[in-house]
Design an enzyme around this catalytic site. Structure first.
Site, mmCIF file in Angstrom:
data_model
loop_
_atom_site.group_PDB
_atom_site.id
_atom_site.type_symbol
_atom_site.label_atom_id
_atom_site.label_comp_id
_atom_site.label_asym_id
_atom_site.label_seq_id
_atom_site.Cartn_x
_atom_site.Cartn_y
_atom_site.Cartn_z
ATOM 1 N N LYS A 100 -54.251 65.542 -24.969
ATOM 2 C CA LYS A 100 -54.985 64.475 -25.656
ATOM 3 C C LYS A 100 -54.001 63.692 -26.527
ATOM 4 C CE LYS A 100 -59.683 66.029 -25.846
ATOM 5 N NZ LYS A 100 -59.440 66.785 -24.622
ATOM 6 N N ASP A 137 -55.464 63.123 -21.109
ATOM 7 C CA ASP A 137 -56.915 63.012 -21.268
ATOM 8 C C ASP A 137 -57.222 61.627 -21.825
ATOM 9 O OD1 ASP A 137 -57.567 65.579 -20.456
ATOM 10 O OD2 ASP A 137 -57.393 66.421 -22.461
ATOM 11 N N MET A 138 -58.456 61.157 -21.603
ATOM 12 C CA MET A 138 -58.858 59.881 -22.190
ATOM 13 C C MET A 138 -59.940 60.172 -23.231
ATOM 14 S SD MET A 138 -57.902 56.790 -22.101
ATOM 15 C CE MET A 138 -57.241 56.224 -20.540
ATOM 16 N N GLN A 166 -62.560 56.795 -17.102
ATOM 17 C CA GLN A 166 -63.957 57.217 -17.324
ATOM 18 C C GLN A 166 -64.907 56.148 -16.779
ATOM 19 O OE1 GLN A 166 -62.658 56.819 -21.259
ATOM 20 N NE2 GLN A 166 -63.194 58.897 -21.902
ATOM 21 N N ARG A 187 -57.234 60.874 -12.661
ATOM 22 C CA ARG A 187 -58.387 61.778 -12.740
ATOM 23 C C ARG A 187 -59.594 60.941 -13.105
ATOM 24 N NH1 ARG A 187 -57.273 66.170 -17.034
ATOM 25 N NH2 ARG A 187 -56.362 67.279 -15.279
ATOM 26 N N THR A 229 -65.629 65.936 -11.444
ATOM 27 C CA THR A 229 -67.079 65.907 -11.658
ATOM 28 C C THR A 229 -67.693 67.195 -11.117
ATOM 29 O OG1 THR A 229 -69.125 64.686 -11.256
ATOM 30 C CG2 THR A 229 -67.543 64.700 -9.452
ATOM 31 N N ARG A 291 -69.156 68.583 -26.976
ATOM 32 C CA ARG A 291 -69.288 67.691 -25.810
ATOM 33 C C ARG A 291 -69.921 68.427 -24.629
ATOM 34 N NH1 ARG A 291 -64.498 65.859 -27.939
ATOM 35 N NH2 ARG A 291 -63.156 66.965 -26.477
ATOM 36 N N ARG A 292 -69.579 69.704 -24.463
ATOM 37 C CA ARG A 292 -70.190 70.467 -23.353
ATOM 38 C C ARG A 292 -71.687 70.700 -23.608
ATOM 39 N NH1 ARG A 292 -65.673 69.238 -22.423
ATOM 40 N NH2 ARG A 292 -66.916 67.539 -21.667
HETATM 41 C C1 LIG Z 1 -61.275 68.133 -15.044
HETATM 42 C C2 LIG Z 1 -62.072 67.339 -16.013
HETATM 43 C C3 LIG Z 1 -61.419 66.622 -16.993
HETATM 44 C C4 LIG Z 1 -62.146 65.830 -17.876
HETATM 45 N N1 LIG Z 1 -61.481 65.055 -18.772
HETATM 46 C C5 LIG Z 1 -62.185 64.178 -19.532
HETATM 47 C C6 LIG Z 1 -61.521 63.218 -20.346
HETATM 48 O O1 LIG Z 1 -60.301 63.145 -20.408
HETATM 49 N N2 LIG Z 1 -62.295 62.353 -21.075
HETATM 50 C C7 LIG Z 1 -63.672 62.385 -21.025
HETATM 51 O O2 LIG Z 1 -64.311 61.550 -21.669
HETATM 52 N N3 LIG Z 1 -64.314 63.300 -20.278
HETATM 53 C C8 LIG Z 1 -63.610 64.198 -19.531
HETATM 54 N N4 LIG Z 1 -64.283 65.098 -18.749
HETATM 55 C C9 LIG Z 1 -65.764 65.278 -18.934
HETATM 56 C C10 LIG Z 1 -66.548 64.340 -18.094
HETATM 57 O O3 LIG Z 1 -66.382 63.012 -18.559
HETATM 58 C C11 LIG Z 1 -68.054 64.676 -18.121
HETATM 59 O O4 LIG Z 1 -68.510 64.615 -19.433
HETATM 60 C C12 LIG Z 1 -68.387 66.042 -17.547
HETATM 61 O O5 LIG Z 1 -67.576 66.334 -16.458
HETATM 62 C C13 LIG Z 1 -69.865 66.072 -17.073
HETATM 63 O O6 LIG Z 1 -70.073 65.076 -16.107
HETATM 64 P P1 LIG Z 1 -70.322 65.338 -14.552
HETATM 65 O O7 LIG Z 1 -69.466 64.383 -13.803
HETATM 66 O O8 LIG Z 1 -70.065 66.745 -14.227
HETATM 67 O O9 LIG Z 1 -71.785 64.882 -14.278
HETATM 68 P P2 LIG Z 1 -73.183 65.264 -14.955
HETATM 69 O O10 LIG Z 1 -74.158 64.293 -14.397
HETATM 70 O O11 LIG Z 1 -73.049 65.379 -16.430
HETATM 71 O O12 LIG Z 1 -73.475 66.706 -14.377
HETATM 72 C C14 LIG Z 1 -73.711 66.976 -13.009
HETATM 73 C C15 LIG Z 1 -74.095 68.445 -12.872
HETATM 74 O O13 LIG Z 1 -72.984 69.255 -13.247
HETATM 75 C C16 LIG Z 1 -73.408 70.371 -14.005
HETATM 76 N N5 LIG Z 1 -72.892 70.234 -15.378
HETATM 77 C C17 LIG Z 1 -72.297 69.139 -15.914
HETATM 78 N N6 LIG Z 1 -71.921 69.371 -17.189
HETATM 79 C C18 LIG Z 1 -72.282 70.610 -17.459
HETATM 80 C C19 LIG Z 1 -72.152 71.432 -18.609
HETATM 81 N N7 LIG Z 1 -71.570 71.005 -19.737
HETATM 82 N N8 LIG Z 1 -72.644 72.690 -18.544
HETATM 83 C C20 LIG Z 1 -73.222 73.152 -17.420
HETATM 84 N N9 LIG Z 1 -73.376 72.423 -16.291
HETATM 85 C C21 LIG Z 1 -72.915 71.185 -16.304
HETATM 86 C C22 LIG Z 1 -74.898 70.355 -13.963
HETATM 87 O O14 LIG Z 1 -75.302 71.085 -12.829
HETATM 88 C C23 LIG Z 1 -75.207 68.885 -13.801
HETATM 89 O O15 LIG Z 1 -76.461 68.666 -13.239
HETATM 90 C C24 LIG Z 1 -63.580 65.839 -17.812
HETATM 91 C C25 LIG Z 1 -64.222 66.568 -16.830
HETATM 92 C C26 LIG Z 1 -63.503 67.304 -15.923
HETATM 93 C C27 LIG Z 1 -64.227 68.037 -14.853
#
Ligand SMILES: Cc1cc2nc3c(=O)[nH]c(=O)nc-3n(C[C@H](O)[C@H](O)[C@H](O)COP(=O)(O)OP(=O)(O)OC[C@H]3O[C@@H](n4cnc5c(N)ncnc54)[C@H](O)[C@@H]3O)c2cc1C
Length: 311
Positions: A100, A137-138, A166, A187, A229, A291-292
């Site tokens: 980050k 990371d962003m 993003q 990414r 994702t 965030r999670r």
């Molecule tokens: C490798 C990686 C790097 C990332 N780096 C960044 C970054 O640099 N900056 C940034 O802003 N974001 C980052 N993120 C987070 C990302 O932006 C999303 O907030 C996160 O991945 C949830 O989005 P989704 O695409 O999985 O879709 P969503 O629509 O949120 O989720 C789709 C499905 O995935 C599952 N799921 C998603 N999140 C969760 C969770 N927290 N707990 C349990 N199940 C879940 C559920 O089954 C959900 O229905 C990163 C994510 C990944 C995978």
């Protein structure tokens, strides 16, 4: 709504204190975070690599408030990369690191961008020594411009330095077009932060549509797309786009977070795909945990239930 409220509430000192001192918080943290130390991170990395997964390690921490802290975070990454190398876990990029920019100085009051760039360059040199890569990371949207500037300034020396785009941001298809160049590692994720509607899409449907648009651009270009994702529909679309673009499995990868959809990670690996797991470690896990929790109401319910049952 809930997501917005949670992200806003997380800035409160009081809530920070309650969450970080609640006895059961640890159990919830353990689901998403490898542990407090580099030893914990290396043990989880070994296990994931043995399962056929790839890894990106993130030393948790945001907003270094002084140059010493930014330097200490940089030192931690350099040490970690040395240990990964010594353990034979970095060659060929099987385990890499995610950084980050604010954790290594971007937000410092004086010379923040320069400090972050120099610290990231040190981490990139250590990664090169270890035969692996770095991905930036962003963070929130005000950090996009400086982060992309750092990327552009460092790529001539470190062409495999990657970064995150993003899809919640309206500007992202244009950024993808600019970054879909040979050797560029991008990414693509949806985005875990809030932003006003003039810069970000307000609905999930629009964020998803923008993700699909960015996917098409990245898959059609000569770069290396990293599909970050857990969304089953977008994972399916990514596979279709990769096949349509004639990409072999080694010319892109899927990425997911540690502790989220582990069975899906292994299913994809079983189907011959590359899957990288983003593994955070360190004691500064508060912002990451919030965030999670904000991403998924079910996580929040699980968290509140564990607090209530024993707290
Ligand atoms: C490798 C990686 C790097 C990332 N780096 C960044 C970054 O640099 N900056 C940034 O802003 N974001 C980052 N993120 C987070 C990302 O932006 C999303 O907030 C996160 O991945 C949830 O989005 P989704 O695409 O999985 O879709 P969503 O629509 O949120 O989720 C789709 C499905 O995935 C599952 N799921 C998603 N999140 C969760 C969770 N927290 N707990 C349990 N199940 C879940 C559920 O089954 C959900 O229905 C990163 C994510 C990944 C995978």
């Amino acid at each position: 709504m809930l997501r917005r409220a949670l992200l806003a509430a997380s800035a409160s000192e009081r809530i920070h204190r309650i969450v970080t001192t609640a006895p059961l918080t640890r159990d919830v943290v353990a689901r998403f975070v490898a542990g407090d130390t580099a030893d914990d991170a290396l043990a989880v990395t070994r296990r994931l690599l043995d399962e056929g997964l790839l890894v990106s390690l993130d030393y948790l921490g945001e907003d270094a408030v002084d140059p010493q802290l930014a330097a200490a975070v940089t030192d931690e990454y350099v040490r970690l990369l040395g240990r990964l190398d010594a353990a034979g876990m970095s060659g060929g990029g099987v385990a890499e690191v995610s950084v980050k920019p604010t954790a290594v100085g971007l937000d410092l009051a004086e010379h923040g961008e320069k400090t972050a760039r120099e610290n990231i360059a040190r981490i990139c040199s250590a990664a090169r020594e270890a035969g692996t890569t770095v991905t930036l990371d962003m963070e929130w949207h005000a950090k996009v411009e400086p982060t992309l500037r750092i990327l552009a300034q460092l790529r001539p020396e470190f062409p495999d330095l990657g970064c995150v785009i993003q899809s919640y941001l309206r500007r992202s298809p244009e950024d993808c077009r600019a970054l879909a160049v040979a050797g560029s590692r991008i990414r693509l994720c949806k985005g875990a932060y809030n932003a006003a509607p003039d810069v970000a899409f307000p609905t999930r449907a629009e964020v998803d549509r923008c993700y699909a648009r960015c996917l098409r651009i990245l898959m059609a270009g000569p770069g290396y797309p990293m599909i970050a994702t857990h969304d089953p529909r977008l994972i399916r679309i990514a596979g279709q786009r990769a096949r349509a673009a004639g990409r072999r499995a080694d010319r892109f990868e899927y990425q997911m977070l540690y502790g989220i959809r582990p069975a899906e990670q292994l299913r994809l690996v079983g189907g011959g795909e590359q899957v990288r797991v983003y593994v955070p470690y360190g004691s500064d896990w508060y912002g990451y945990l919030v965030r999670r929790l904000a991403e998924r109401p079910a996580n929040l319910a699980f968290f509140l239930r564990s607090l209530a049952s024993r707290g």
